[in-house]
Design an enzyme around this catalytic site. Structure first.
Site, PDB file in Angstrom:
ATOM      1  N   GLU A   1      85.205  59.682 128.273  1.00  0.00           N
ATOM      2  CA  GLU A   1      84.748  60.880 127.566  1.00  0.00           C
ATOM      3  C   GLU A   1      83.381  61.380 128.042  1.00  0.00           C
ATOM      4  OE1 GLU A   1      84.738  60.650 123.298  1.00  0.00           O
ATOM      5  OE2 GLU A   1      86.682  59.649 123.196  1.00  0.00           O
TER       6      GLU A   1
ATOM      7  N   GLU B   1      85.779  62.993 130.603  1.00  0.00           N
ATOM      8  CA  GLU B   1      87.196  63.346 130.691  1.00  0.00           C
ATOM      9  C   GLU B   1      87.964  62.853 129.480  1.00  0.00           C
ATOM     10  OE1 GLU B   1      88.838  60.287 130.810  1.00  0.00           O
ATOM     11  OE2 GLU B   1      86.864  59.399 131.120  1.00  0.00           O
TER      12      GLU B   1
END
Length: 349
Positions: free
Chosen positions: A317, A174
């Site tokens: 991430e 994310e």
């Protein structure tokens, strides 16, 4: 809602016969029993997920959901919201942390704009925007129930397409400034924990601003009154679009018998939502690492996750998932490439 319902109908339990066959083989490999520890457990789980004694994990992808959070208006993040848009572009163009680690793991990074506050025209980004960021959860719901379902279905659709393209191992990632706040709110509600016990600094929020962040989370819960028995209600009222998308990836992985690797704190919040929607999803998830974010240990314990790595990481991430890919693939290689005592011609031990 149709896509979500169809996906939920497909989710079944693990293949117990395949797990028994895998455990039996691993117990008779040319080594002392249990001597490869968690690698053995991972290999058995992989067989249960796929129904295969020797599953192939040669096509890997990390699906990164990018979205903004309206609660940033409350001063809960050190970085400006514009960083979400910038970082989404960097991820799409292969120059961020997850991209470096995914390259080493021979994995593709799929970048999805599911709710960035602003327009992104980069052709390397999948444009699936539900809305330009969530609402400010300190003042009202993050999104409508319909928007939450649509965001989950975006995750399902992207994961299904990757699986159709041959992906056999997925990871969640994310990008979204402020997303530790909805994640902590979700954890607080679902686990019944006081936000003060689990609220951390996220992306380097100054400690003197932590009390404000805690108060904002309290206020979000009090104003929205999420129903902990309804995962979609919790998601819609105090969650994030990136969290919804990752939950969808997890649901799709379970429905299609493909393992999904959970990254860090935000991904674990998504796992909490996915499992609340369908408890059987839990068995299809593999936890990558122990995030340094304050609430991460509580979140992992709540999910009965045993993180395989502890590297003091908290970038998000999908970086932890990328590192874990190597270990998960190693577990599959161990099961397939080692021989048993019987195959070695020295009898069964």
């Amino acid at each position: 809602m149709e896509k979500l319902n169809q996906t939920l109908e497909k989710i079944q339990g693990l293949n117990q016969q395949a797990m028994e066959e895998a455990r039996n083989r691993i117990d008779h490999l040319i080594k002392p029993q249990k001597s490869l520890g968690k690698l053995e457990d991972i290999a058995v789980q992989l067989s249960g997920i796929t129904g295969k004694l020797h599953p192939k994990l040669d096509s890997k992808a990390i699906i990164v959901m990018a979205a903004d959070n309206g609660v940033c208006e409350e001063g809960i993040s050190a970085a400006p919201q514009a960083v979400t848009k910038l970082m989404t572009g960097y991820i799409a163009n292969g120059v961020s942390g997850v991209c470096a680690l995914a390259a080493q793991a021979r994995a593709q990074v799929i970048t999805v704009d599911i709710g960035v506050a602003g327009d992104l025209e980069d052709s390397k980004i999948l444009h699936k925007k539900i809305r330009h960021g969530t609402g400010n959860i300190a003042k009202g719901p993050a999104m409508s129930r319909e928007e939450a379902i649509k965001a989950i279905e975006v995750g399902i659709e992207i994961a299904e397409q990757e699986i159709k393209n041959g992906r056999n191992l997925l990871g969640t990632g994310e990008m979204g400034i402020g997303n530790t706040t909805p994640s902590t709110a979700i954890l607080a509600v679902m686990s019944g924990t006081d936000p003060e016990e689990i609220t951390g600094v996220g992306a380097n929020l100054p400690k003197q601003q932590l009390d404000n962040k805690i108060a904002v989370i309290h206020r979000a819960i009090e104003i929205n009154k999420p129903d902990k028995n309804d995962g979609i209600d919790v998601l819609a009222k105090i969650g994030g679009l990136d969290i919804a998308g990752m939950a969808g990836v997890m649901l799709a992985g379970a429905a299609n018998r493909v393992p999904v690797v959970v990254d860090g704190y935000i991904s674990t919040a998504a796992a909490i939502i996915a499992v609340a929607i369908e408890p059987k999803v839990r068995d299809y998830l593999i936890c990558s690492h122990a995030s340094e974010e304050k609430g991460a240990a509580k979140a992992s314990a709540f999910m009965s996750f045993e993180p395989m790595l502890n590297l003091d990481m908290r970038l998000g991430e999908g970086t932890g998932a990328a590192l874990a890919f190597n270990i998960i693939e190693a577990a599959a290689f161990m099961s397939e490439k080692m021989i048993t005592f019987q195959e070695a011609g020295i009898g069964v031990v």
